[in-house]
Design an enzyme around this catalytic site. Structure first.
Site, PDB file in Angstrom:
ATOM      1  N   PRO A   2      -2.362   1.208   5.567  1.00 53.50           N
ATOM      2  CG  PRO A   2      -1.224   1.814   3.521  1.00 53.50           C
ATOM      3  CD  PRO A   2      -1.452   2.092   4.776  1.00 53.50           C
ATOM      4  CD  GLU A   3      -4.672  -3.590   9.678  1.00 57.19           C
ATOM      5  OE1 GLU A   3      -4.272  -4.544   9.874  1.00 57.19           O
ATOM      6  OE2 GLU A   3      -5.565  -2.820  10.134  1.00 57.19           O
TER       7      GLU A   3
END
Ligand SMILES: [Zn+2]
Length: 280
Positions: A2-3
């Protein structure tokens, strides 16, 4: 992994579920994720009411009415989402922490790879918190602009792509969004940071904001096993102009007689995708 957009999407998805709700029961099912969980995590969360959910870099910050903040990092594969009562009774294999709220709604933190982290930090200590103290600007706030970016890039001789991925300069611009933003700004990822002009910095700062906002709007990018807090998959990966598109025509010049193709090379151990023709 996840960014920033995925973390923002998760945080926003949790607001209607958790904000204003009192946590009545907590199941802490592991002692550690990436690091040891705080010893009193279950006790600190029990009977606390979540008053706000925000984000700093890739950390979710859940403010509690006890004067503490519950910090949650999704790591490589973490998810935090609403579950049904059956799952509360019989948690899934990687449900490491479960919450039951006063309204009987249940939430699970699930993380197969256990690279997530959780911490409890006093509200008045948040600015000096060890994971936050050295972080650079938030990309979506007004203070992050061409002027700030120019001033920062002037000090760095590394390639511009690596510079914008440096969390001490700006947080949350991961590998995907760095490639996409440079493409939008028509700047070669190979250029030395200090050679980027002031005008190009305006374009690049705007491109970073645009690409992150679009990704948030699309619910993040579902690569590997990321899904939103409501279980839906994000779809920003459908909008990538360059990332993962090696050999495909560049969207900017696909109508040209000889459309250029997206190329890939390695920078700082990570893949960079770009158009050699439109980015200079
Ligand atoms: Zn092109």
């Amino acid at each position: 992994m996840p960014e920033l957009p995925e973390v923002e999407t998760t945080a926003r998805g949790l607001i209607p579920i958790l904000r204003g709700q009192k946590i009545t029961t907590v199941q802490v099912r592991v002692k550690k994720l990436r690091w040891d969980l705080p010893k009193n995590l279950g006790r600190d969360l029990t009977d606390a009411t979540v008053t706000a959910i925000t984000r700093r870099a890739k950390y979710m910050v859940l403010r509690l009415d006890t004067g503490q903040n519950w910090i949650v990092h999704l790591g490589m594969s973490g998810r935090m989402h609403r579950i049904n009562a059956d799952q509360w009774q019989t948690p899934l294999k990687h449900d490491h922490l479960l919450l039951r709220l006063a309204n009987d709604i249940c939430v699970a933190f699930n993380d197969p790879r256990k690279f997530g982290m959780m911490d409890i930090v006093a509200a008045d200590k948040i600015d000096i918190y060890r994971h936050f103290a050295h972080l650079g600007a938030e990309p979506l706030v007004r203070g992050f602009d061409g002027e700030y970016l120019f001033e920062q890039l002037q000090r760095r001789k590394i390639a511009v792509k690596l510079a914008i991925m440096d969390q001490k300069l700006v947080v949350g611009v991961g590998n995907i969004y760095a490639s996409e933003a440079l493409y939008r700004a028509r700047i070669s990822p190979k250029r030395p940071a200090h050679k980027i002009s002031r005008a190009e910095c305006d374009k690049l700062a705007q491109a970073i904001k645009d690409v992150l906002r679009l990704a948030i709007k699309a619910g993040g990018s579902s690569l590997r096993d990321y899904v939103q807090s409501d279980g839906k998959i994000g779809h920003f990966q459908d909008d990538f102009a360059v990332y993962g598109r090696t050999g495909q025509p560049c969207p900017a010049c696909h109508k040209a007689k000889k459309p250029c193709k997206i190329e890939k090379f390695t920078q700082g151990g990570r893949s960079t995708f770009w158009c050699n023709n439109t980015q200079s």
